[in-house]
Design an enzyme around this catalytic site. Sequence first.
Site, short mmCIF file in Angstrom:
data_model
loop_
_atom_site.label_atom_id
_atom_site.label_comp_id
_atom_site.label_asym_id
_atom_site.label_seq_id
_atom_site.Cartn_x
_atom_site.Cartn_y
_atom_site.Cartn_z
N GLY A 1 0.94 -1.29 0.03
CA GLY A 1 0.13 0.09 -0.07
C GLY A 1 0.83 1.22 0.01
O GLY A 1 0.77 2.16 0.92
N ALA A 2 1.67 1.35 -1.22
CA ALA A 2 2.68 2.63 -1.18
C ALA A 2 2.41 3.66 -2.37
O ALA A 2 3.29 4.19 -2.48
CB ALA A 2 4.05 1.94 -1.12
N ASP B 1 -2.86 -6.59 -5.60
CA ASP B 1 -4.20 -6.39 -5.21
C ASP B 1 -4.21 -7.23 -3.86
O ASP B 1 -4.33 -8.19 -4.09
CB ASP B 1 -5.28 -6.72 -6.22
N TYR C 1 -15.36 0.41 9.01
CA TYR C 1 -14.08 0.88 9.08
C TYR C 1 -13.55 0.78 10.34
O TYR C 1 -12.38 0.57 10.87
CB TYR C 1 -14.05 2.42 8.51
N THR D 1 -14.39 -1.13 12.66
CA THR D 1 -14.15 -2.69 12.77
C THR D 1 -12.98 -3.22 12.26
O THR D 1 -12.18 -3.88 13.01
CB THR D 1 -15.38 -3.36 12.37
#
Lengths: 260, 469
Positions: free
Chosen positions: A22-23, A74, A166, A168
């Site tokens: 996630g960059a 992904d 979110y 949670t």
Amino acid sequence: MKQPEFPSATPLQPRKRAIIVGASSGIGAALAQKLAHEGYLVAVLARREEQLRALCAEINRASGETRARYYIHDVTDTKSAPGLLRQIVSELGGLDVFVYNSGILLPVKPDEFDFDKDRQMLEANFLGALAWLNPVAVMLQGAKSGTIVGIGSVAGDRGRVGAPAYNTSKAALHTYLEALRNRLTRHGVAVLTVKPGFVDTAMLKASPRTFWVISPEKAAADIYSAIRTRKQVIYTPGQWGLLMLVIRHIPSFIFRRLSF
Amino acid sequence: MDTTFPNTSFTTLENFGHSLKAASYVYKPANSEEIAEVFCLAKKNGQTVTLRGAGRSYNDAALNGGGIVMDLTGMNKILAWNPQTGIVTAEPGVNLQQLWQTVLPDGWWPPVVSGTMYTTLGGCLGHNIHGKNNFRMGTIGEHVLEFTAQLPTGAQLTCSPSHNADLFYSMISGMGMLGVFTSVTLQMKKMHSGLLRVYAFPVKTLSEQLTALLDGAPNHNYAVGWLDAMAGGSGLGRGQIHLADYLKEGEDANAQKNMRVEFQTLPPTILGFPKSMIHYFMAPFSPAPLWAIVNTAKYIAGLRKHDFLQPHAAFHFLLDYVPNWELAYGRGGLIQYQSFVPKETALDAWSELLVLSQKRGLPSHLGVTKRHRPDKFLLSHAVDGFSLALDFRLTNSNRPRMAAMLQEFDKIILAAGGRFYFAKNSETTPETAVAYLGAETVERFKALKRRTDPNNLLESDLYRRVFGG
């Protein structure tokens, strides 16, 4: 086009290696910049190739060598995580820091209950994290060294009217990271939970009221410093620690009357 | 999670100098079939494989960060020993300790040994090691009658100087990058005593040091010099020479007793201290100014010219006297810089090296000199000249300065027509390797590798560093 190889480590130039899932933007991209600036070799992962390519080009131009390479991934493709991890670690030459930063926030109205949105958030924010952190834990537990970083959120500290799923997903991540810490500390592995407040990223657009907004670079600097000092949990910016201490202790009979 | 190897985990390994760590999937095969299985799995998973024995290389020769390391110490059986002919056949994980302890009681000794007895035969052949008798006996490869190997392609083959000679002369010295030795047949050397006669005398300068080796070598079986690399000015290159000879038949009345393993075993204590603790006492002296005092004391203690009898093991395996001695260099570990320089240019080149290291404030803690002769192996390090091995202590702050200095070293050695050794130097660049090996040799090596390992399954951190992966 084939990306150039990462440089070798030698006794006179030992290398640290990091993977950031996630960059492509926000905190992940800023942390990649920061770690590379500090000498790390960094593998960056996300879905969007354009952003990753630009990020790597910028890092490699600034450092004058191949400190960053990108991998298209992904996080909902959980099956591919272990094999991709092995490939990246072999190309990096090792693993010192693993960061799971992927996360999405889909806006929901106070009276909206949408399973599809909720599932998307749980998949990206939590199940994707499990798919990566499990094999990373096995690896670092064997190596008896390294640091695992999970980017949680202040939003994971309470369940609120505005973002049930979110909240949670982040709470689940916090709890999982705590369990991981309890398992791995004895093997020499540090586990860091990061709880950012409002950071000036694309995700911020979904938040109606914001304050104490910090840049992704400031968040990255805080995270880097926490990695170095082997902290367990940090809030960024730090004042959220105090605020969340108060918010965590607001009794339910008051909290359920609040609208945020 | 999908499969890695059975009974395997990701493990952090180090080089011998504790100066580099790399984590890998370690797999320990017990036989040829399991070696082939590792190659199959590596190919399936897109991983590379590095061979590792005792892990006694000072650099990255047995490291493969993030990949697979094939630990061959599980294949450690002596397969055949003939005390009449002195011919031994052993698996690659057999170390020199096992080897000499097997052959010496029958009156034999390995013709070539390294400075530690914990190196394995696979590693010894991969690096084509030499001993303190290189000028006379050559490298270990010259005493290999035959070996069998398992190639990454799955092929098994036998090599000798007359059969598959191209692979014989390249797999020995090939750093484990062409295939895996599965058995090695070696000729031992006949002994008439478990003792050596050792002649020790001081040398006041580098010139004296090299002359002593040059003149001493033709008349003795072994020759080695200790060099005080911290002494400067008129004492530059001072030290002590040890020459040694085998005893002749009949010279040792107690030959049978002296060749027994118990007689040879290194003493458990030094000056009353348990050996395993000595490195703790050495560590506080490891900063250079204090070490210079240690060196001076050692030099003065060696000023008396004398000769004495010494067991083989004690003479050869000095490094093993103090277990974990390398820990005395502190947390940053150590590197070794060894150069092999023709006898005509060695004095000037090494004077320059020693002066430079002192000027940069990065003097070597330990220098060792030896006399050498060239050999026929493909990636040879040897020359008709001498070698100088210099140990350098690493700290967090001296690494960049050390790196810059070693680049200057490489230029000096290359200009002097010198060579380097893949078991030792950790900073050799692809350009330097091509400069001393010759582009043609490197191309021949790569062509052989394409033949034995077409999928490039065998790769180490060293291979990627020097040959660009």
